[in-house]
Structures are given as structure tokens and as C-alpha cells.
Design a protein around this motif. Structure first.
Motif, mmCIF file in Angstrom:
data_model
loop_
_atom_site.group_PDB
_atom_site.id
_atom_site.type_symbol
_atom_site.label_atom_id
_atom_site.label_comp_id
_atom_site.label_asym_id
_atom_site.label_seq_id
_atom_site.Cartn_x
_atom_site.Cartn_y
_atom_site.Cartn_z
ATOM 1 N N GLY A 1 46.221 -21.158 -12.637
ATOM 2 C CA GLY A 1 47.246 -20.400 -13.006
ATOM 3 C C GLY A 1 46.978 -19.246 -13.899
ATOM 4 N N TRP A 2 48.022 -18.573 -14.453
ATOM 5 C CA TRP A 2 47.714 -17.490 -15.304
ATOM 6 C C TRP A 2 48.962 -17.419 -16.272
ATOM 7 C CZ3 TRP A 2 43.240 -15.110 -15.807
ATOM 8 C CH2 TRP A 2 43.038 -13.784 -16.312
ATOM 9 N N PRO A 3 48.765 -17.238 -17.684
ATOM 10 C CA PRO A 3 49.940 -17.019 -18.392
ATOM 11 C C PRO A 3 50.992 -15.882 -18.100
ATOM 12 C CG PRO A 3 47.666 -17.053 -19.720
ATOM 13 C CD PRO A 3 47.393 -16.738 -18.179
ATOM 14 N N VAL A 4 52.168 -16.263 -18.328
ATOM 15 C CA VAL A 4 53.390 -15.403 -18.068
ATOM 16 C C VAL A 4 53.311 -14.559 -19.410
ATOM 17 C CG1 VAL A 4 55.694 -15.387 -17.589
ATOM 18 C CG2 VAL A 4 54.376 -17.165 -16.669
ATOM 19 N N MET A 5 53.592 -13.262 -19.057
ATOM 20 C CA MET A 5 53.953 -12.480 -20.278
ATOM 21 C C MET A 5 55.253 -11.913 -20.070
ATOM 22 S SD MET A 5 53.357 -10.919 -23.263
ATOM 23 C CE MET A 5 51.741 -11.049 -23.686
ATOM 24 N N PRO A 6 56.343 -12.239 -20.617
ATOM 25 C CA PRO A 6 57.733 -11.713 -20.618
ATOM 26 C C PRO A 6 57.806 -10.067 -20.546
ATOM 27 C CG PRO A 6 57.694 -13.415 -22.087
ATOM 28 C CD PRO A 6 56.247 -13.179 -21.707
ATOM 29 N N HIS A 7 58.808 -9.674 -20.244
ATOM 30 C CA HIS A 7 58.923 -8.099 -20.328
ATOM 31 C C HIS A 7 59.922 -7.734 -21.411
ATOM 32 C CE1 HIS A 7 57.047 -7.242 -16.468
ATOM 33 N NE2 HIS A 7 57.786 -8.180 -15.842
ATOM 34 N N PHE A 8 59.164 -7.160 -22.528
ATOM 35 C CA PHE A 8 60.028 -6.767 -23.580
ATOM 36 C C PHE A 8 59.007 -5.623 -24.204
ATOM 37 C CE2 PHE A 8 57.426 -10.487 -25.234
ATOM 38 C CZ PHE A 8 56.810 -9.897 -26.160
ATOM 39 N N GLU A 9 59.792 -4.803 -25.134
ATOM 40 C CA GLU A 9 59.198 -3.568 -25.678
ATOM 41 C C GLU A 9 58.052 -4.044 -26.520
ATOM 42 O OE1 GLU A 9 60.309 0.337 -28.645
ATOM 43 O OE2 GLU A 9 61.919 -0.878 -27.359
ATOM 44 N N GLY A 10 57.131 -3.516 -26.449
ATOM 45 C CA GLY A 10 55.738 -3.666 -27.132
ATOM 46 C C GLY A 10 54.915 -5.028 -26.869
ATOM 47 N N ASN A 11 55.329 -5.400 -25.504
ATOM 48 C CA ASN A 11 54.418 -6.834 -25.217
ATOM 49 C C ASN A 11 53.023 -6.550 -24.905
ATOM 50 O OD1 ASN A 11 54.297 -5.390 -22.649
ATOM 51 N ND2 ASN A 11 55.317 -7.093 -21.571
ATOM 52 N N GLU A 12 52.576 -5.100 -24.909
ATOM 53 C CA GLU A 12 51.218 -5.017 -24.908
ATOM 54 C C GLU A 12 50.483 -5.272 -26.213
ATOM 55 O OE1 GLU A 12 53.253 -0.974 -26.194
ATOM 56 O OE2 GLU A 12 53.640 -2.810 -24.774
ATOM 57 N N HIS A 13 51.280 -5.595 -27.104
ATOM 58 C CA HIS A 13 50.626 -5.548 -28.467
ATOM 59 C C HIS A 13 50.232 -7.085 -28.714
ATOM 60 C CE1 HIS A 13 51.199 -1.439 -29.250
ATOM 61 N NE2 HIS A 13 52.480 -1.518 -29.346
ATOM 62 N N CYS A 14 50.794 -7.908 -27.882
ATOM 63 C CA CYS A 14 50.597 -9.532 -27.838
ATOM 64 C C CYS A 14 49.394 -10.132 -27.423
ATOM 65 C CB CYS A 14 52.095 -10.047 -27.498
ATOM 66 S SG CYS A 14 53.614 -9.440 -27.986
ATOM 67 N N ASP B 1 50.877 -10.661 -37.804
ATOM 68 C CA ASP B 1 49.403 -10.091 -37.694
ATOM 69 C C ASP B 1 49.146 -10.422 -36.289
ATOM 70 O OD1 ASP B 1 48.726 -9.413 -40.543
ATOM 71 O OD2 ASP B 1 48.938 -11.372 -40.971
ATOM 72 N N VAL B 2 49.645 -11.327 -35.748
ATOM 73 C CA VAL B 2 49.192 -11.861 -34.567
ATOM 74 C C VAL B 2 50.466 -12.375 -33.626
ATOM 75 C CG1 VAL B 2 48.200 -13.490 -33.003
ATOM 76 C CG2 VAL B 2 46.820 -12.179 -34.305
ATOM 77 N N VAL B 3 50.972 -12.093 -32.619
ATOM 78 C CA VAL B 3 51.825 -12.578 -31.616
ATOM 79 C C VAL B 3 51.349 -13.224 -30.481
ATOM 80 C CG1 VAL B 3 54.039 -12.177 -30.598
ATOM 81 C CG2 VAL B 3 53.851 -10.952 -32.535
ATOM 82 N N LEU B 4 51.565 -14.371 -30.396
ATOM 83 C CA LEU B 4 50.858 -15.393 -29.363
ATOM 84 C C LEU B 4 51.938 -15.737 -28.548
ATOM 85 C CD1 LEU B 4 48.913 -16.970 -27.838
ATOM 86 C CD2 LEU B 4 49.163 -18.831 -29.562
ATOM 87 N N VAL B 5 52.154 -15.337 -27.238
ATOM 88 C CA VAL B 5 53.130 -15.456 -26.222
ATOM 89 C C VAL B 5 52.861 -16.706 -25.194
ATOM 90 C CG1 VAL B 5 54.457 -14.692 -24.064
ATOM 91 C CG2 VAL B 5 53.928 -13.259 -26.204
ATOM 92 N N ALA B 6 53.325 -17.653 -25.399
ATOM 93 C CA ALA B 6 53.044 -19.090 -24.690
ATOM 94 C C ALA B 6 54.240 -19.596 -23.967
ATOM 95 C CB ALA B 6 52.518 -20.047 -25.692
ATOM 96 N N THR B 7 54.801 -18.711 -22.905
ATOM 97 C CA THR B 7 56.162 -19.211 -22.521
ATOM 98 C C THR B 7 55.766 -19.593 -21.039
ATOM 99 O OG1 THR B 7 56.035 -16.701 -21.697
ATOM 100 C CG2 THR B 7 57.281 -17.395 -23.595
ATOM 101 N N GLY B 8 54.660 -20.176 -20.597
ATOM 102 C CA GLY B 8 54.277 -21.055 -19.477
ATOM 103 C C GLY B 8 53.387 -20.054 -18.722
ATOM 104 N N ARG B 9 53.104 -20.689 -17.356
ATOM 105 C CA ARG B 9 52.038 -20.116 -16.763
ATOM 106 C C ARG B 9 52.437 -20.244 -15.209
ATOM 107 N NH1 ARG B 9 46.774 -20.351 -18.760
ATOM 108 N NH2 ARG B 9 46.078 -20.806 -16.675
ATOM 109 N N ARG B 10 52.033 -19.230 -14.515
ATOM 110 C CA ARG B 10 52.272 -19.157 -13.119
ATOM 111 C C ARG B 10 51.119 -19.288 -12.257
ATOM 112 N NH1 ARG B 10 51.872 -14.471 -10.375
ATOM 113 N NH2 ARG B 10 53.894 -14.876 -9.150
ATOM 114 N N PRO B 11 51.281 -19.739 -11.061
ATOM 115 C CA PRO B 11 49.922 -19.554 -9.929
ATOM 116 C C PRO B 11 49.257 -18.399 -10.008
ATOM 117 C CG PRO B 11 51.912 -20.850 -9.179
ATOM 118 C CD PRO B 11 52.691 -20.095 -10.229
#
Length: 448
Positions: A142-155, A256-266
Motif C-alpha cells: 500500500g501507499w499513504p493517502v494524501m488528501p487534497h488541500f491547499e499546501g499539502n505539498e508542505h506535509c 514545524d511538521v504536519v504529518l498526514v496519516a489518513t490511511g493507506r491505499r493499495p
């Protein structure tokens, strides 16, 4: 099977793929593995193993703080994130080498490049080489899911967290599943200010409600801040490389850090399964039958890529079962009805079988036994944190339907207790077992 280059070609060198390769080879099959990143997969390289080592490292903060109550004088305590990080990464290197040796010792060929399906019996390597096999096994994980929101490239996600150049002072964790709660506990213990933000008001969905409530109470007392019903709306990077985070309709706050841990997808993007007539499921998973076979008779899939149960031990069992089915003359499937699981939060929780709610829905008349106690190790530390053990029992048969625990070493204790649920033992069997005193585990046989 001599018309093909291999009897089995495995795409993905993680736990499931390596186990399937080793067992297939032990049955006499000619086997090859292609892995585009590192042998060992998510769990070994950037998942449960390095994360558990970070948990161990973070525990020293608590142990050193408690030492004075046991007569130890510890002065000049300092913490160096770089030392812990690099020590963990060196162990990852060791494990990758060990997995590679396992393949070599079993005469499994391995290609350090991406492979894609080019047909029912053909894979194409990134180098352009076509390889044929009687069977193809998909084990890309699997691979971590990155939700779509403004500035998610900084997470960042759990993939990058093991490589942070320095220990952040302020950490925002989006999500409230096991990955989010484990990293929240790690950073909190290491002295970071941690804020957990979640789109709903529920953490650790699927675990027993009493354990979830207890973990929330304890972690809040330890200083973790929660913002429920507040998904991240925007992340802005400032000139000093710090971040401003906006959640819901609230005012922005710094991190200082935003860690996105909203699940994983295949991890199936670009895998080429359509060339073999295989259609992916709604979450991008590879649909399979009870024996891990896809809609194409020559292609199988195991592990997180199937989105059945995303746990390393399950991927290993599935891989083993496929190898036995195809090459060992022993067709078999994997059972999913009694899987123990744990969250290495602080404190950790562990569970096997049905929750109280699930048991009521499935069996109707149940009995619930609980032990709410203060672990002995917390007494001298002046911590008011309490452990909670719970037995869910079928009132008609006396059979143990579920065991749920939160407290120090809960996962270590539950592994043995899970055998009782798998074996369909009864509450009377627990009652007849002599307690091991003094221990936390004795609470399991003393509930009346």
C-alpha cells in the motif's frame, strides 16, 4: 512449466512477497522477485519495525523521569534525535540485508527495478526486459493517502517521518488511526507539542469504545491536543520554513511538521493489470478469491494490495498459502476471523475477537467482565493512569468472544491470550487458571 523463464514471478519484495517466494522455492519452483525500492517492504523499511524502534526510543523519556522514584539519580539528561534516527535507519539496513540473504539462500532471483504486468504470463522490467512466468504474484503493498488541500505539498507522510533532519518542536498529525496515534505518542514523549486533527470525532475506529475513551483521556493528560471534526483546510509555508495550519473554520496556528496519516491505499497505479483483463476495485485494490487468485487464472495477489486486512502477519500467511496452493500440493486459504491487533500508542492497546458492540449485534446475550486497575509500575511514578482489561463472553456458551486491553505491555500479553480466543476457550477456563502474581496479566484470570 519449463516453457517460461520462471514458475513464479513476484512483483513486490515485502513481507508477503518474500514469504511466498521462499516457500515456493522450497517446493522446487523457479522463482524471481522484482522490487523497485528496497527488499523488505513497508513494514521493514518504513513502517511497523522502524516505528516500533522509535516507540522504544521515546519510552526512555518516561523511564528516566521515573528513575528518581526508584532511587536512581540521573543528571544531565539530553536527547539527540539524529542518534535515534540514524540508529533506527542502520537497523533497517541490517534487516534489508537479512531479507536479501533469505532470497539468495533459497535461490530466488531478485531484480532491483520496477516490474509491470504485460499479460497473463509476462512482466516487463523498467529496463525493458520481458520475463515470462507460469504464475505472477502481485505483492506491491500500500501507499499513504494524501488528501487534497491547499499546501499539502508542505506535509509529510509516514514514509518521510523516519528521515526528519531534526526533532520538530510543534507537530500536527492529521488522522486518528493507529499510524496517527502511534506517531502522536512518539513525538509527545520526545517533548514535542502535538496537535491531532481529525475529520470526525472518533479515534481508532474499529477498536472497543472503552479502550478508545481511555486512550483519549490518558493522552490528553499527557499533553496531546485534539481538534475533532476539523480536517486540514490549508497549510502555508512561511519564510522561516515554519508552517501555518488552518483546520475547519478555526484561526491558523503554527507548526514545524504536519504529518498526514489518513490511511493507506493499495499500490496499483501503473501496474498494468488491465493487460491481463483484471479490473481494480473501488479503492484501487486487486480483487481476489479465497485463494488469492484474481480474475486471471495465472495471476494472484496478497497483502495490502488486496485491501483485505492491512497487517504484515496476514500478508505473510497469504503469501505462504499461495505458495503451498500452487507448488506444494496443499491448496489452502487464510482465515480472517480471529486476528489480534495492537496500537503502539502510549500507553498501548491490543485487541482480539469481537468488541462489546459487535458481540451484542452478533450474539445478543453476552456478558462483559472488566478490570480497571492502576499498573504497579505507575504507583511510584505518581501517574494516575489506569489500565483497562475487558473480556466479552457469550452468555449462552461461556465462550470468550473478545479480549481488549489498554495498559503497559498490553500487546505482549495479548499475543498469548489470543490463543484462547482462537481455541474457543471459555470464561470458566480462564477462571480455572492460576494467577501469576504480581503481574498485570493476572487480571485476565481474576475477573468475576
Amino acid at each position: 512449466m519449463t516453457d517460461n523463464d520462471y514458475d513464479q514471478f513476484v512483483i513486490g519484495g515485502g513481507s508477503g512477497g518474500v514469504r511466498a517466494s521462499r516457500i515456493a522455492a522450497s517446493h522446487g519452483a523457479r522463482v524471481a522477485v522484482a522490487e523497485e525500492f528496497r527488499i523488505g517492504g513497508t513494514c521493514v523499511i518504513r513502517g511497523c519495525v522502524p516505528k516500533k524502534l522509535l516507540v522504544y526510543g521515546s519510552h526512555f523519556a518516561e523511564e528516566l523521569h521515573d528513575a528518581s522514584h526508584y532511587g536512581w539519580s540521573v543528571t544531565g539528561m539530553t536527547f539527540d534525535w539524529n542518534v535515534l534516527r540514524d540508529t533506527v535507519l542502520r537497523d533497517v539496513d541490517r534487516l534489508e540485508a537479512a531479507y536479501t540473504v533469505t532470497l539468495d539462500n533459497n535461490k530466488v532471483d531478485h531484480f532491483k527495478e520496477r516490474a509491470e504486468v504485460a499479460g497473463p504470463n509476462t512482466v516487463t522490467l523498467a529496463s525493458g526486459r520481458d520475463i515470462t512466468a507460469k504464475y505472477i504474484l502481485i505483492a506491491t503493498g500500500g501507499w499513504p493517502v494524501m488528501p487534497h488541500f491547499e499546501g499539502n505539498e508542505h506535509c509529510i507522510t509516514s514514509n518521510e517521518v523516519f528521515h526528519l533532519p531534526s526533532l520538530p518542536k510543534r507537530v500536527v498529525v492529521q488522522g486518528a488511526g493507529y499510524i496517527a496515534m502511534e506517531f502522536a505518542g512518539i513525538f509527545n514523549a520526545l517533548g514535542c507539542h502535538v496537535i491531532v486533527v481529525n475529520r470526525s470525532e472518533t479515534l481508532l475506529r474499529g477498536y472497543d469504545e472503552a479502550l478508545r475513551d481511555r486512550l483519549l483521556q490518558i493522552t490528553m493528560a499527557r499533553g496531546i491536543e485534539y481538534k475533532f471534526n476539523c480536517p486540514i483546510k490549508r497549510v502555508e509555508k512561511l519564510a522561516d520554513d515554519s508552517l501555518m495550519v488552518t483546520v475547519g473554520d478555526q484561526d491558523p496556528f503554527p507548526a514545524d511538521v504536519v504529518l498526514v496519516a489518513t490511511g493507506r491505499r493499495p499500490k496499483t497505479d501503473g501496474l498494468g493489470l488491465e493487460s491481463a483483463g483484471i479490473a481494480l476495485g473501488k479503492n484501487g485494490e486487486v480483487p481476489v478469491d479465497d485463494f488469492s487468485k484474481t480474475s486471471c487464472d495465472s495471476i494472484y495477489a496478497v497483502g495490502d494490495v488486496t485491501d483485505r486486512v492491512q497487517l504484515t502477519p496476514i500478508a505473510i500467511r497469504e503469501g505462504h498459502a499461495v505458495a503451498d496452493t500452487l507448488f506444494g500440493g496443499n491448496p489452502r486459504s487464510t482465515a480472517y476471523d480471529c486476528i489480534p491487533s495492537a496500537v503502539f500508542s502510549q500507553p498501548p492497546l491490543a485487541s482480539v475477537g469481537l468488541t462489546e458492540g459487535q458481540a451484542r449485534n452478533a450474539h445478543g446475550n453476552i456478558k462483559v467482565f472488566t478490570s480497571d486497575f492502576r499498573p504497579m509500575k505507575n504507583v511510584f511514578a505518581s501517574r494516575q493512569e489506569r489500565g483497562l482489561y475487558k473480556l466479552v463472553v457469550d452468555a449462552g456458551t461461556d465462550r470468550i468472544l473478545g479480549i481488549h486491553m489498554i495498559g503497559p505491555d498490553a500487546p505482549e500479553i495479548l499475543q498469548a491470550a489470543a490463543i484462547a480466543v482462537q481455541a474457543k476457550l471459555t470464561k470458566a477456563d480462564f477462571d480455572a487458571t492460576v494467577a501469576l502474581h504480581p503481574s498485570m496479566a493476572e487480571e485476565l484470570v481474576l475477573m468475576r
